[in-house]
Design a protein around this motif. Structure first.
Motif, PDB file in Angstrom:
ATOM      1  N   LEU A  30      13.308  63.195  62.787  1.00 38.48           N
ATOM      2  CA  LEU A  30      13.735  62.165  63.743  1.00 38.48           C
ATOM      3  C   LEU A  30      13.087  60.819  63.433  1.00 38.48           C
ATOM      4  O   LEU A  30      13.755  59.778  63.455  1.00 38.48           O
ATOM      5  N   VAL A  31      11.788  60.845  63.155  1.00 39.87           N
ATOM      6  CA  VAL A  31      11.064  59.599  62.898  1.00 39.87           C
ATOM      7  C   VAL A  31      11.546  58.930  61.613  1.00 39.87           C
ATOM      8  O   VAL A  31      11.668  57.705  61.553  1.00 39.87           O
ATOM      9  N   THR A  32      11.838  59.719  60.602  1.00 37.06           N
ATOM     10  CA  THR A  32      12.278  59.154  59.324  1.00 37.06           C
ATOM     11  C   THR A  32      13.772  58.854  59.291  1.00 37.06           C
ATOM     12  O   THR A  32      14.277  58.357  58.283  1.00 37.06           O
ATOM     13  N   GLY A  33      14.484  59.169  60.366  1.00 34.93           N
ATOM     14  CA  GLY A  33      15.910  58.876  60.419  1.00 34.93           C
ATOM     15  C   GLY A  33      16.795  59.910  59.756  1.00 34.93           C
ATOM     16  O   GLY A  33      17.998  59.705  59.603  1.00 34.93           O
ATOM     17  N   ARG A  34      16.234  61.027  59.353  1.00 35.27           N
ATOM     18  CA  ARG A  34      17.038  62.096  58.737  1.00 35.27           C
ATOM     19  C   ARG A  34      17.880  62.838  59.780  1.00 35.27           C
ATOM     20  O   ARG A  34      18.802  63.552  59.427  1.00 35.27           O
ATOM     21  N   ALA A  35      17.503  62.699  61.053  1.00 35.27           N
ATOM     22  CA  ALA A  35      18.263  63.308  62.153  1.00 35.27           C
ATOM     23  C   ALA A  35      18.393  62.280  63.263  1.00 35.27           C
ATOM     24  O   ALA A  35      17.515  61.428  63.434  1.00 35.27           O
ATOM     25  N   THR A  36      19.484  62.368  64.006  1.00 43.80           N
ATOM     26  CA  THR A  36      19.688  61.418  65.100  1.00 43.80           C
ATOM     27  C   THR A  36      19.322  62.006  66.450  1.00 43.80           C
ATOM     28  O   THR A  36      19.180  61.287  67.424  1.00 43.80           O
ATOM     29  N   GLY A  37      19.195  63.301  66.533  1.00 43.67           N
ATOM     30  CA  GLY A  37      18.845  63.938  67.801  1.00 43.67           C
ATOM     31  C   GLY A  37      18.514  65.393  67.587  1.00 43.67           C
ATOM     32  O   GLY A  37      18.521  65.895  66.467  1.00 43.67           O
ATOM     33  N   LEU A  38      18.222  66.056  68.680  1.00 46.21           N
ATOM     34  CA  LEU A  38      17.954  67.492  68.623  1.00 46.21           C
ATOM     35  C   LEU A  38      19.264  68.239  68.455  1.00 46.21           C
ATOM     36  O   LEU A  38      20.289  67.839  68.999  1.00 46.21           O
ATOM     37  N   HIS A  39      19.219  69.308  67.711  1.00 46.11           N
ATOM     38  CA  HIS A  39      20.401  70.141  67.539  1.00 46.11           C
ATOM     39  C   HIS A  39      20.169  71.429  68.309  1.00 46.11           C
ATOM     40  O   HIS A  39      19.418  72.293  67.874  1.00 46.11           O
ATOM     41  N   LEU A  40      20.794  71.500  69.476  1.00 43.31           N
ATOM     42  CA  LEU A  40      20.626  72.647  70.360  1.00 43.31           C
ATOM     43  C   LEU A  40      21.876  73.512  70.309  1.00 43.31           C
ATOM     44  O   LEU A  40      22.939  73.077  69.875  1.00 43.31           O
ATOM     45  N   ALA A  41      21.733  74.723  70.807  1.00 44.75           N
ATOM     46  CA  ALA A  41      22.885  75.614  70.883  1.00 44.75           C
ATOM     47  C   ALA A  41      23.910  75.012  71.836  1.00 44.75           C
ATOM     48  O   ALA A  41      23.555  74.468  72.874  1.00 44.75           O
ATOM     49  N   ASP A  42      25.168  75.082  71.465  1.00 45.32           N
ATOM     50  CA  ASP A  42      26.244  74.545  72.287  1.00 45.32           C
ATOM     51  C   ASP A  42      27.137  75.707  72.700  1.00 45.32           C
ATOM     52  O   ASP A  42      28.076  76.072  71.991  1.00 45.32           O
ATOM     53  N   ARG A  99      18.163  59.472  69.245  1.00 44.87           N
ATOM     54  CA  ARG A  99      16.987  59.668  68.389  1.00 44.87           C
ATOM     55  C   ARG A  99      15.701  59.471  69.186  1.00 44.87           C
ATOM     56  O   ARG A  99      14.777  60.273  69.094  1.00 44.87           O
ATOM     57  N   VAL A 100      15.624  58.406  69.970  1.00 43.00           N
ATOM     58  CA  VAL A 100      14.428  58.131  70.780  1.00 43.00           C
ATOM     59  C   VAL A 100      14.212  59.259  71.792  1.00 43.00           C
ATOM     60  O   VAL A 100      13.081  59.752  71.954  1.00 43.00           O
ATOM     61  N   LEU A 101      15.269  59.667  72.472  1.00 42.33           N
ATOM     62  CA  LEU A 101      15.144  60.765  73.437  1.00 42.33           C
ATOM     63  C   LEU A 101      14.746  62.063  72.743  1.00 42.33           C
ATOM     64  O   LEU A 101      13.988  62.866  73.290  1.00 42.33           O
ATOM     65  N   GLY A 102      15.256  62.261  71.537  1.00 45.30           N
ATOM     66  CA  GLY A 102      14.872  63.434  70.759  1.00 45.30           C
ATOM     67  C   GLY A 102      13.392  63.428  70.421  1.00 45.30           C
ATOM     68  O   GLY A 102      12.715  64.456  70.515  1.00 45.30           O
ATOM     69  N   ILE A 103      12.880  62.271  70.041  1.00 44.50           N
ATOM     70  CA  ILE A 103      11.447  62.145  69.733  1.00 44.50           C
ATOM     71  C   ILE A 103      10.615  62.441  70.969  1.00 44.50           C
ATOM     72  O   ILE A 103       9.631  63.194  70.908  1.00 44.50           O
ATOM     73  N   VAL A 104      11.022  61.901  72.117  1.00 46.58           N
ATOM     74  CA  VAL A 104      10.295  62.158  73.374  1.00 46.58           C
ATOM     75  C   VAL A 104      10.332  63.650  73.705  1.00 46.58           C
ATOM     76  O   VAL A 104       9.311  64.251  74.067  1.00 46.58           O
ATOM     77  N   ALA A 105      11.508  64.259  73.569  1.00 47.89           N
ATOM     78  CA  ALA A 105      11.641  65.690  73.859  1.00 47.89           C
ATOM     79  C   ALA A 105      10.761  66.534  72.945  1.00 47.89           C
ATOM     80  O   ALA A 105      10.085  67.470  73.392  1.00 47.89           O
ATOM     81  N   VAL A 106      10.736  66.201  71.665  1.00 43.61           N
ATOM     82  CA  VAL A 106       9.921  66.963  70.713  1.00 43.61           C
ATOM     83  C   VAL A 106       8.436  66.772  71.020  1.00 43.61           C
ATOM     84  O   VAL A 106       7.657  67.732  70.958  1.00 43.61           O
ATOM     85  N   LEU A 107       8.039  65.564  71.360  1.00 39.87           N
ATOM     86  CA  LEU A 107       6.631  65.335  71.725  1.00 39.87           C
ATOM     87  C   LEU A 107       6.246  66.149  72.955  1.00 39.87           C
ATOM     88  O   LEU A 107       5.140  66.716  73.015  1.00 39.87           O
ATOM     89  N   LEU A 108       7.140  66.238  73.928  1.00 39.71           N
ATOM     90  CA  LEU A 108       6.872  67.063  75.110  1.00 39.71           C
ATOM     91  C   LEU A 108       6.801  68.550  74.739  1.00 39.71           C
ATOM     92  O   LEU A 108       5.956  69.289  75.260  1.00 39.71           O
ATOM     93  N   LEU A 150      26.361  61.571  75.043  1.00 45.30           N
ATOM     94  CA  LEU A 150      27.208  60.420  75.357  1.00 45.30           C
ATOM     95  C   LEU A 150      26.571  59.093  74.951  1.00 45.30           C
ATOM     96  O   LEU A 150      27.240  58.066  74.930  1.00 45.30           O
ATOM     97  N   MET A 151      25.293  59.126  74.631  1.00 47.29           N
ATOM     98  CA  MET A 151      24.549  57.905  74.310  1.00 47.29           C
ATOM     99  C   MET A 151      24.668  57.568  72.826  1.00 47.29           C
ATOM    100  O   MET A 151      24.996  58.423  72.011  1.00 47.29           O
ATOM    101  N   PRO A 152      24.352  56.302  72.475  1.00 48.26           N
ATOM    102  CA  PRO A 152      24.364  55.916  71.057  1.00 48.26           C
ATOM    103  C   PRO A 152      23.342  56.712  70.247  1.00 48.26           C
ATOM    104  O   PRO A 152      22.356  57.213  70.790  1.00 48.26           O
ATOM    105  N   ALA A 153      23.578  56.789  68.949  1.00 52.69           N
ATOM    106  CA  ALA A 153      22.709  57.573  68.057  1.00 52.69           C
ATOM    107  C   ALA A 153      21.255  57.121  68.139  1.00 52.69           C
ATOM    108  O   ALA A 153      20.347  57.953  68.104  1.00 52.69           O
TER     109      ALA A 153
END
Length: 175
Positions: free
Chosen positions: A148-160, A81-90, A74-77
């Motif tokens: 994510l860092v280079t902007g090639r992706a906006t977030g994590l792509h998880l199973a839906d 992206r920032v949340l995705g980076i945090v998640a990947v770092l974790l 629901l959040m902006p791209a």
């Protein structure tokens, strides 16, 4: 990277084929001839372990691990992206812990030198798939982090699961 992609797929496929073939042979021998292979169950366990630990990396690559991302979507791209980076770092931090732990475990098993019960193979040789699998997983998360860092992706792509279920329901309704 395509070679690693294909190698993962081949290993998973061959392990599944080996498990299925060995189980089939064991059933035929046991129920058809009253005999069997005393090492078949242990070998199936080994093949399953290889499939699982390579499969962890494969599932990270294709985005089939489950995650709760309803709020994030629901959040902006840029926030995604920032949340995705945090998640990947974790994920990388967690992966580092289990990678180190698996190396220590395999090292201790090598020191002890225990063999399998039904096969003359030292356990540490098979257990080596653990750090290999976790290293592959970390490699996949590093690829995601790079995107994510280079902007090639906006977030994590998880199973839906919800989208998959709705798609299957729609397809069944059309059949």
């Amino acid at each position: 990277m395509k070679i690693i992609d294909r190698l993962e797929e081949w290993i998973i496929s061959l392990m599944l084929l080996g498990m299925t073939g060995l189980a089939f042979v064991q059933v035929v021998l046991r129920y058809g001839f009253g005999t069997g292979l005393h090492w078949a169950l242990e070998m199936n366990t080994v093949l399953f372990a290889f499939m699982i630990f390579v499969g962890i990396s494969y599932c990270v690559r294709i985005g089939s691990h489950l995650g709760v991302d309803a709020l994030v979507k629901l959040m902006p791209a840029s926030t995604q992206r920032v949340l995705g980076i945090v998640a990947v770092l974790l994920c990388l931090l967690y992966g580092a812990f289990i990678l180190v732990g698996s190396f220590e475990y395999v090292g201790k098993m090598k020191m002890v030198g225990i063999e399998f019960d039904d096969m003359p193979i030292e356990r540490w040789t098979v257990l080596s798939i653990m750090p290999i699998g976790y290293a592959l997983m970390a490699f996949r998360f590093l690829q995601i982090l790079f995107n994510l860092v280079t902007g090639r992706a906006t977030g994590l792509h998880l199973a839906d699961e919800a989208a998959d279920a709705m798609k299957m329901n729609t397809q069944e309704g059309q059949a």
